[in-house]
Motif scaffolding. Sequence first.
Motif, PDB file in Angstrom:
ATOM      1  N   ARG A   4       0.824  -1.202   0.000  1.00  0.00           N
ATOM      2  CA  ARG A   4       0.000   0.000   0.000  1.00  0.00           C
ATOM      3  C   ARG A   4       0.860   1.254   0.000  1.00  0.00           C
ATOM      4  O   ARG A   4       2.048   1.210   0.278  1.00  0.00           O
ATOM      5  N   LEU A 111      -8.203  -2.561   2.304  1.00  0.00           N
ATOM      6  CA  LEU A 111      -9.302  -2.015   3.093  1.00  0.00           C
ATOM      7  C   LEU A 111      -9.772  -3.017   4.139  1.00  0.00           C
ATOM      8  O   LEU A 111     -10.175  -2.638   5.246  1.00  0.00           O
ATOM      9  N   ASP A 145      -5.489   5.457   0.745  1.00  0.00           N
ATOM     10  CA  ASP A 145      -5.109   4.130   0.268  1.00  0.00           C
ATOM     11  C   ASP A 145      -3.766   4.131  -0.449  1.00  0.00           C
ATOM     12  O   ASP A 145      -2.946   3.245  -0.243  1.00  0.00           O
TER      13      ASP A 145
END
Length: 254
Positions: A4, A111, A145
């Motif tokens: 990420r 997520l 994100d």
Amino acid sequence: MSIRLGYAAEVTESSPLPGGPSDLHLRISYADDLRDTPDADTLEQWDVTILHHSRLHEARRCLASPGERATDDCPAYVVGDVAVGSMVFFRVHLDRGRNAYGAMAEESEDLDEIAQVLLDPATGYYTEEAGELLEYSGSALLVMDRVTIQEAWRGQGLGVILAAEAIYRLMPGCRAVACSPELSDLSANRLRDQSEWERVTAKIAKGWERIGFRLYRDNVYLLSPTSLVLEEEQAKLRREFAALGAAWAVQSHK
């Protein structure tokens, strides 16, 4: 675990920027495909493009002969926006649509990992522990994100400066901003060494800590929109951004 936050602005050593920082700007967009589904009401993906207003040379319009260098007044030069980076945010609405925990789990592994730390699977709301840490400023959750910047623009702290601006505009109505800082740029062989990986990852996390993110659990960092740290640091970052632009202007005219 997937990688990420492709934020690498602090990974490389400082080097001259390819253009004036003052010509950087953000384009923040949300594409609504008008799906009448609970998922669409719960998860919103916001895309941020980092653009640089640049002078471009369009070869097809150039009047110079093949192999001949174009002059500064060549009509093929135009001014336009060039993408030099991007960010992806998710606004997660915990009070509408479907259970936010399930929606995040189905959207991506990234997520899902944040949902496991912050949300109650049964209700889709903040866990009692997380809720106690967060002052009420809205019910939504903003997830940072990804943040990516082209290599030529790294090394000057622009990732933190620009992300702080995007967060400031996207966080109204949110009770928390979350991120899980890791690398996505593995092009440098040195980053395959575990100790170097840990050093660089820690440096990235330090950049996010500067604007108020604090480690909560399992590499999930939280920022409270009510925190004064973001407001105070944003003022400093804006001054640093202006100083970068001024310094570049002086250097480019030498």
